[in-house]
Enzyme design. Structure first.
Site, PDB file in Angstrom:
ATOM      1  CG  HIS A 159      -1.813   1.195   1.252  1.00 15.00           C
ATOM      2  ND1 HIS A 159      -3.139   1.131   0.858  1.00 15.00           N
ATOM      3  CD2 HIS A 159      -1.592   2.486   1.576  1.00 15.00           C
ATOM      4  CE1 HIS A 159      -3.683   2.324   0.967  1.00 15.00           C
ATOM      5  NE2 HIS A 159      -2.775   3.173   1.404  1.00 15.00           N
ATOM      6  CB  CYS A 160       2.188   3.302  -2.557  1.00 15.24           C
ATOM      7  SG  CYS A 160       3.423   4.601  -2.758  1.00 15.24           S
ATOM      8  N   PRO A 161       1.297   5.085   0.392  1.00 15.67           N
ATOM      9  CG  PRO A 161       2.372   5.823   2.327  1.00 15.67           C
ATOM     10  CD  PRO A 161       2.304   4.679   1.383  1.00 15.67           C
TER      11      PRO A 161
END
Lengths: 394, 159
Positions: free
Chosen positions: A168-170
């Site tokens: 999950h890439c913020p």
């Protein structure tokens, strides 16, 4: 005397989708809830490029070649297109099982395991499959009530199972999975090239101009140059490192998730059954392979009858139908730890074994796909990440 | 064709849903979308094994075609990349084209094979490509005989 007005209201399926996503443009855009860092990424890219086009490009186009800004524009547009594509598309979310299907699977599980007395924790539900002569375990997802396909994982931030879950890439405000991995890779690749490009030509500009009017005068005339160089310098180390790491993963047809967990490394572990054994073939499959469409059907119509007296309950944004999912998802793989350790690994990887979760404990995304490397802004951002961004919510 | 579709609607109205069977994915070939050809026992009294296997094998063939990695898929991928994927605004992907073929095939199978036996196939894409859902209907109307074979659900048949 109340008058009930019954009217048929066409509701779209995205309004009723479980999970913690936000939807925009009537379901066309799908993102994670926390978008603060994504806006930061946008701001940094747009800001730095704006400065570059406004100051350095004008001088360099005249002094050297007009091709310099043209190429910069092409790179910039490509990077932005890839960023938006990564952020707005469905990463490969697996829809949750409908009640009939969930009940059917429960029955099958009980048939194999036998019923568990009330109050006792049921044994972990695992199915074994053989893929290419390797045994691969399929885990049961308690939130989505499905047996997860191989390479899928449950993201606890978005509360969805995602196929071929990478991380999950913020910084892009979304999960990176099967459907948007290639866009993510092309984004970090083009951003690396753009950063190197801007950095190089900033140095060239300063060098050329310093010959004429001196170094300090150059900096006084275009103070933006200093900012650009600083941003590019710190971005280089993170983004280029991340690009290198993902190139390595693509060549081996692995995901960040698998790499962190050490799924295919070690003496007693199975070899990666998804790798073709050939770097070129792996790259071709991951980056140019067939692109499955989204199975979420966000814009499908849900026919509903609503009474006017009840008021319109459909608002933009996800319906949190499973508040209990928060507790349940804590028993799943901690997607947040994956995020952070993924980011940590991306910046520190030098071919050695990844430090896994210990380095992620300080909770700092060390390998941002945005511009800054300074950890202080990241640390400030992180508390904001855990809250819902009120004003930025769509 | 229209009358057969009408029959399907009639079936849904006149029959009551007895149960559903879910054909699971077969992951022995990796993450490719393939379904198990194991015959569900609940269909034993309703459907011949061969018909079921043929349906599933054809579907598996379609999915394999959609996910085939070869020259044409690479070309599509590279062309799309060169246009920053804007080309997909006006062009369908190969996968989407095959999914349309699958939808058509499932409708045909429902009309010709499954509906006359009181069964209904659901397109896996509507179930997130996780399962092939087969709905088993119990016929309420005595005049509409769903199957030429007399179905006694004594064995491992439907509930």
């Amino acid at each position: 005397m109340s008058v009930m007005v019954v009217r048929k209201k066409a509701m779209r399926k995205w309004e009723k989708l479980p999970g913690r996503n936000t939807f925009c443009c009537d379901g066309r855009i799908m993102m994670a809830r926390q978008k603060g860092i994504f806006y930061l990424t946008l701001f940094l890219i747009l800001g730095t490029c704006a400065l570059f086009f406004a100051f350095e490009c004008r001088y360099l186009a005249v002094q050297l070649s007009p091709a310099i800004p043209v190429f910069a524009v092409v790179l910039f547009l490509f990077a932005m297109a890839m960023l938006l594509r990564t952020s707005f598309s469905d990463p490969g979310v697996i829809p949750r099982a409908l009640p009939d299907e969930a009940a059917f699977i429960e029955m099958e599980i009980e048939a194999t395991n036998g019923t568990v007395p009330q109050g006792q924790r049921p044994p972990p539900r695992i199915k074994n499959f053989q893929i290419n002569n390797q045994i691969v375990k399929l885990k049961y997802c308690y939130t989505c009530k499905i047996f997860r396909p191989p390479r899928a994982s449950h993201c606890s931030i978005c509360d969805n199972c995602v196929e071929r879950f990478d991380h999950h890439c913020p910084w892009v405000g979304n999960c990176v999975g099967k459907r948007n991995y290639r866009y993510f890779y092309l984004f970090i690749l083009s951003l690396s090239l753009l950063t190197i490009y801007i950095f190089t030509f900033n140095i060239v500009y300063v060098a050329l101009k310093s010959l004429k009017i001196g170094f300090l005068n150059t900096l006084k005339e275009t103070p933006g140059t200093v900012l650009e160089v600083l941003i590019c310098f710190f971005t280089l180390w993170s983004v280029v490192g991340l690009t290198g790491f993902h190139t390595f993963l693509v060549a081996l047809n692995q995901t960040t998730n698998e790499d962190i967990k050490g799924a295919w490394t070690g003496k007693n572990r199975v070899q990666n059954p998804y790798s073709h054994g050939n770097i070129v073939k792996n790259c071709c499959e991951v980056l140019c392979g067939p692109l499955p469409p989204s199975v979420l059907d966000r814009r499908g119509i849900l026919q509903q009858e609503e009474s006017g007296a009840q008021g319109d309950s459909s608002t933009r944004g996800p319906s949190t139908q499973e508040p209990g999912a928060l507790e349940k998802s804590s028993t799943q793989e901690p997607g947040a730890a994956q995020v952070l350790s993924a980011q940590a690994v991306g910046s520190t990887r030098e071919g050695s074994s990844s430090p896994t979760r210990q380095s992620a404990v300080p909770m700092l995304p060390l390998s941002p796909t945005g511009m800054p490397e300074e950890t202080q802004p990241s640390a400030v951002e992180l508390p904001a990440q855990t809250r819902d961004d009120g004003p930025t919510e769509h | 064709m229209a009358s057969e579709a009408h029959d399907l609607q009639e079936l849904r109205r006149s029959a009551s849903l007895a149960t559903k069977v879910f054909v699971q994915r077969d992951y022995s070939d990796g993450t490719l979308c393939q379904f198990q050809t194991k015959f569900p026992l609940e269909l034993d009294s309703r459907l011949e094994r061969q018909l079921f296997e043929e349906t599933v094998k054809t579907l598996n063939g379609f999915y394999a075609e959609a996910e085939k990695i070869g020259g044409s898929s690479y070309l599509e991928g590279c062309l799309a990349c060169a246009t920053a994927y804007f080309i997909f605004l006006c062009m369908e992907t190969h996968y989407e084209k095959v999914l349309k073929k699958i939808a058509k095939y499932i409708q045909e199978q429902n009309e010709q094979v499954y509906a006359p036996r009181g069964l209904l196939l659901t397109d896996p894409v509507e179930r997130g490509m996780r399962v092939i859902e087969i709905s088993i209907y119990e016929d309420r109307c005595s005049s509409r005989s769903t199957s030429s074979r007399s179905s006694s659900s004594g064995g491992g048949g439907g509930r």
